[in-house]
Motif scaffolding. Sequence first.
Motif, PDB file in Angstrom:
ATOM      1  N   ILE A 460       0.710  -1.189   0.016  1.00  0.00           N
ATOM      2  CA  ILE A 460       0.401   0.312   0.157  1.00  0.00           C
ATOM      3  C   ILE A 460       1.048   1.329  -0.487  1.00  0.00           C
ATOM      4  N   SER A 461       1.061   2.261  -1.536  1.00  0.00           N
ATOM      5  CA  SER A 461       1.978   3.430  -1.020  1.00  0.00           C
ATOM      6  C   SER A 461       1.332   4.799  -0.300  1.00  0.00           C
ATOM      7  N   ALA A 462       1.908   5.387   0.132  1.00  0.00           N
ATOM      8  CA  ALA A 462       2.143   6.305   0.844  1.00  0.00           C
ATOM      9  C   ALA A 462       0.591   7.344   0.307  1.00  0.00           C
ATOM     10  N   LEU A 463       0.421   6.764  -1.063  1.00  0.00           N
ATOM     11  CA  LEU A 463      -0.834   7.454  -1.955  1.00  0.00           C
ATOM     12  C   LEU A 463      -1.598   7.152  -1.386  1.00  0.00           C
ATOM     13  N   GLN A 464      -1.754   5.780  -1.639  1.00  0.00           N
ATOM     14  CA  GLN A 464      -2.804   5.249  -1.276  1.00  0.00           C
ATOM     15  C   GLN A 464      -3.730   5.692   0.047  1.00  0.00           C
ATOM     16  N   ALA A 465      -2.659   5.584   1.285  1.00  0.00           N
ATOM     17  CA  ALA A 465      -2.889   5.487   2.124  1.00  0.00           C
ATOM     18  C   ALA A 465      -3.384   6.327   2.958  1.00  0.00           C
ATOM     19  N   ALA A 466      -2.657   7.877   2.669  1.00  0.00           N
ATOM     20  CA  ALA A 466      -3.172   9.469   2.377  1.00  0.00           C
ATOM     21  C   ALA A 466      -4.327   9.711   1.731  1.00  0.00           C
ATOM     22  N   ALA A 467      -5.033   8.997   0.901  1.00  0.00           N
ATOM     23  CA  ALA A 467      -6.125   9.060   0.241  1.00  0.00           C
ATOM     24  C   ALA A 467      -6.795   8.528   1.407  1.00  0.00           C
ATOM     25  N   ALA A 468      -6.924   6.982   1.557  1.00  0.00           N
ATOM     26  CA  ALA A 468      -7.962   6.594   2.262  1.00  0.00           C
ATOM     27  C   ALA A 468      -8.376   7.061   3.657  1.00  0.00           C
ATOM     28  N   ARG A 469      -6.945   7.830   4.159  1.00  0.00           N
ATOM     29  CA  ARG A 469      -7.461   8.353   5.056  1.00  0.00           C
ATOM     30  C   ARG A 469      -7.757   9.531   5.649  1.00  0.00           C
ATOM     31  N   ALA A 470      -8.087  10.719   3.948  1.00  0.00           N
ATOM     32  CA  ALA A 470      -8.726  11.521   3.955  1.00  0.00           C
ATOM     33  C   ALA A 470     -10.491  11.400   3.911  1.00  0.00           C
ATOM     34  N   GLY A 471      -9.869  10.192   2.373  1.00  0.00           N
ATOM     35  CA  GLY A 471     -11.968  10.328   2.078  1.00  0.00           C
ATOM     36  C   GLY A 471     -11.649   9.240   1.016  1.00  0.00           C
ATOM     37  N   ALA A 472     -11.780  10.871   0.087  1.00  0.00           N
ATOM     38  CA  ALA A 472     -12.055   9.660  -1.717  1.00  0.00           C
ATOM     39  C   ALA A 472     -11.169  10.530  -2.581  1.00  0.00           C
ATOM     40  N   PRO A 473      -9.485  11.172  -2.530  1.00  0.00           N
ATOM     41  CA  PRO A 473      -9.789  12.620  -3.420  1.00  0.00           C
ATOM     42  C   PRO A 473      -8.883  11.549  -4.422  1.00  0.00           C
ATOM     43  N   LEU A 474      -8.929  10.214  -4.836  1.00  0.00           N
ATOM     44  CA  LEU A 474      -8.441  10.275  -5.729  1.00  0.00           C
ATOM     45  C   LEU A 474      -9.302   9.345  -6.712  1.00  0.00           C
ATOM     46  N   GLY A 475     -10.477  10.357  -6.388  1.00  0.00           N
ATOM     47  CA  GLY A 475     -12.213   9.454  -7.118  1.00  0.00           C
ATOM     48  C   GLY A 475     -11.678   9.957  -8.723  1.00  0.00           C
ATOM     49  N   HIS A 476     -10.923  10.301  -9.216  1.00  0.00           N
ATOM     50  CA  HIS A 476     -10.773  11.095 -10.827  1.00  0.00           C
ATOM     51  C   HIS A 476      -9.297  11.361 -11.133  1.00  0.00           C
ATOM     52  N   ASP A 477      -9.167  11.945 -12.318  1.00  0.00           N
ATOM     53  CA  ASP A 477      -7.958  11.707 -12.246  1.00  0.00           C
ATOM     54  C   ASP A 477      -6.552  11.864 -11.785  1.00  0.00           C
ATOM     55  N   PHE A 478      -5.574  11.758 -11.832  1.00  0.00           N
ATOM     56  CA  PHE A 478      -4.534  12.288 -10.535  1.00  0.00           C
ATOM     57  C   PHE A 478      -3.121  11.603 -11.174  1.00  0.00           C
ATOM     58  N   CYS A 479      -2.373  12.392 -10.135  1.00  0.00           N
ATOM     59  CA  CYS A 479      -0.789  11.966 -11.075  1.00  0.00           C
ATOM     60  C   CYS A 479       0.192  12.230  -9.390  1.00  0.00           C
ATOM     61  N   THR A 480       1.511  11.534  -9.763  1.00  0.00           N
ATOM     62  CA  THR A 480       2.245  11.673  -8.421  1.00  0.00           C
ATOM     63  C   THR A 480       3.157  12.298  -9.566  1.00  0.00           C
ATOM     64  N   ILE A 481       4.183  13.004  -8.500  1.00  0.00           N
ATOM     65  CA  ILE A 481       4.934  13.931  -9.040  1.00  0.00           C
ATOM     66  C   ILE A 481       6.509  14.193  -7.563  1.00  0.00           C
ATOM     67  N   SER A 482       7.326  13.633  -8.482  1.00  0.00           N
ATOM     68  CA  SER A 482       8.153  13.719  -7.053  1.00  0.00           C
ATOM     69  C   SER A 482       8.730  14.681  -6.195  1.00  0.00           C
ATOM     70  N   LEU A 483       9.124  15.737  -5.937  1.00  0.00           N
ATOM     71  CA  LEU A 483       9.563  17.005  -5.893  1.00  0.00           C
ATOM     72  C   LEU A 483      11.480  17.090  -5.146  1.00  0.00           C
ATOM     73  N   SER A 484      12.102  15.590  -5.724  1.00  0.00           N
ATOM     74  CA  SER A 484      13.270  15.174  -5.480  1.00  0.00           C
ATOM     75  C   SER A 484      14.477  15.480  -7.247  1.00  0.00           C
ATOM     76  N   ASP A 485      14.876  16.691  -6.450  1.00  0.00           N
ATOM     77  CA  ASP A 485      15.686  17.268  -7.541  1.00  0.00           C
ATOM     78  C   ASP A 485      17.436  16.350  -7.382  1.00  0.00           C
ATOM     79  N   LEU A 486      17.690  15.549  -6.743  1.00  0.00           N
ATOM     80  CA  LEU A 486      19.223  15.090  -6.265  1.00  0.00           C
ATOM     81  C   LEU A 486      18.877  13.559  -7.818  1.00  0.00           C
ATOM     82  N   LEU A 487      18.166  13.315  -9.332  1.00  0.00           N
ATOM     83  CA  LEU A 487      17.978  12.387  -9.366  1.00  0.00           C
ATOM     84  C   LEU A 487      17.172  12.959 -10.920  1.00  0.00           C
ATOM     85  N   THR A 488      16.516  14.006 -10.419  1.00  0.00           N
ATOM     86  CA  THR A 488      15.982  14.892 -11.644  1.00  0.00           C
ATOM     87  C   THR A 488      16.095  16.007 -11.731  1.00  0.00           C
TER      88      THR A 488
END
Length: 608
Positions: A460-488
């Motif tokens: 279970i990803s942090a994305l899924q866990a956070a969404a479940a704890r908060a309700g249903a924020p991923l009910g429609h289209d979503f994306c993930t972005i890492s803000l770390s610029d160490l590798l990107t």
Amino acid sequence: MEMSMPRAIILLNDSGWETAKKLQNLYPDALVHGLSGRVNNADISFQQTARHLQELYVANTQIFGICASAILVRCLAPALDNKHVEPPVIAISDTGNNVVPLLGGHHGANAMAVSIAEHLDGHPAITTASDLRFNIALDEPPLDLAAGNPEDMKVFAGKLLGGKTIKLNGSHPWLENSDLPFSEDGSLQITISDQIIEGNESHLVFHPKSHFVGVGCERHADADELINSIKSALTDNNISPFSVAGVYSIDLKSDERAVHAAARHFGMTPRFFDAATLEAETPQLVNPSDIVFQEVGCHGVSEGAALAAAGPDAELVVPKVKTKRTTVAVAKGKPVQPSTEIGKPQGKLSVIGIGPGQAPWRTPEASQLIDDVTDIVAYGLYTDLLGPAAFGKNRHDFALGEEEARVRFALDLAAEGKNVALISSGDIGIYAMATLVFELIQEDPHDAWDRLDIQVTPGISALQAAAARAGAPLGHDFCTISLSDLLTPWEAIEKRLKAAAQGDFVVAFYNPVSIKRRTQLHAAKAILSEHRPDDTPVIVARNLGRETENVQIMPLKELDPEKVDMLTLVMVGSSESKTTWTNSKLKKWAYTPRGYAGKMQVKKKEQN
């Protein structure tokens, strides 16, 4: 060496401490697990007895409960449908006077109860009839014997308890040291033989694990061809399949499907030798081959593997039998118990996501894989999160920033024939270690890595866990972005941020900040704010699945990046995301509509 099963001494109050200390003298590796608030100075403290006991049981831990039997039974009942484990569970009175094996009686618990009772000067409450009367459990033969007709055990035991005597054919210390009523004219029989003998309800047959099957095959050979060849070799030479101690080959075949299928047919996993070990058997080979030597570095695979496994007194009883794409040979040696010392298994690397941290959010597949491994490779905090599941495993902890070294170590360790878990919190395939495993295999190829059994299991990803704890924020289209610029490069991250903002995606930010990176989340908020209203719901979720979990929902304008740390996931809703309240305005939820409400309104209008 084979890993020993971990042991846990369960204390629910301080009155059992004296008995616990005596148990630790008998089993120095046993840790004392004490109920928090009631037991002081325990090695490990727990708060929920039932949950803790179930986790220990599923982790295949021997449990010595210094408590009432009923407590162990009630607490463990939900975990007893797990067919993969049956560790000994023993209830012991506070004073040590009574020792009761509750589970795993014929998997070691009965024998352990006797040993514990002797050590504590107590009484073992063993109820198995044959154990009590004849000092033996016929349905629990030693590991160097296999029961040929276990389905007849119950009726045979009934006749035995009814006063019948036994004629013994062959010998074994396990039987000879018992109190069984042996007689030359016994109406019952027990036979020890490596030959094919069919038993019945009056005749038990036990087969010594004395025959070692060596195999070779062409690449991608048919599994049925190899299995049938082994079966024919055994049948033609009157060797019982129950007397097969193992299936062996050269390490170049450690990833060959047919070899694994053949061993699995006999209820075991194959084991392998390097070419030098097999070449040392050349003087005993009946069919040495220069062609084989040129191809793999030894003069015989099947004969060499059988002889190497059978040991110094080996006798080649079935020289190489060749079919279209396989070879089989059988050697006889001293009967053995299943051993990790003969050859080595195919190395396995399980790449495992353990979820946010708490055991209920860990998948059953992940738990089973962790239970099976000998070694765990991880950032130390992740192994700590496993709790009892990590007991008895070899830990290899690495610091943050040592990701490549961590993966290389895990691959090399598995290549030694170990069963290794490379673990990460969340889903190991999302901004985690799984990608690096395959990058290294492609960019820095090693033959030993290529032959590994690699399995990736999700968490279970942090994305899924956070969404479940908060309700249903991923009910429609979503994306993930890492803000770390160490590798990107930041330019690439910024480009993705703008695209996500323009596309009106719900955006989950991984690695939002670190000790040194403090500006990226500020920039991300500014970019999204150009395309989202100020009241867009934002979820700030920290330490998901752990005791210090904290999840907040706030409008975008109130998001303060300076209050976010590297243990936090930040999720920003789309322009359509909303909040609502339940429990009389006490509980706030976030959700993103998918359009169902609009469809329902259209449907109502059509009906009207």
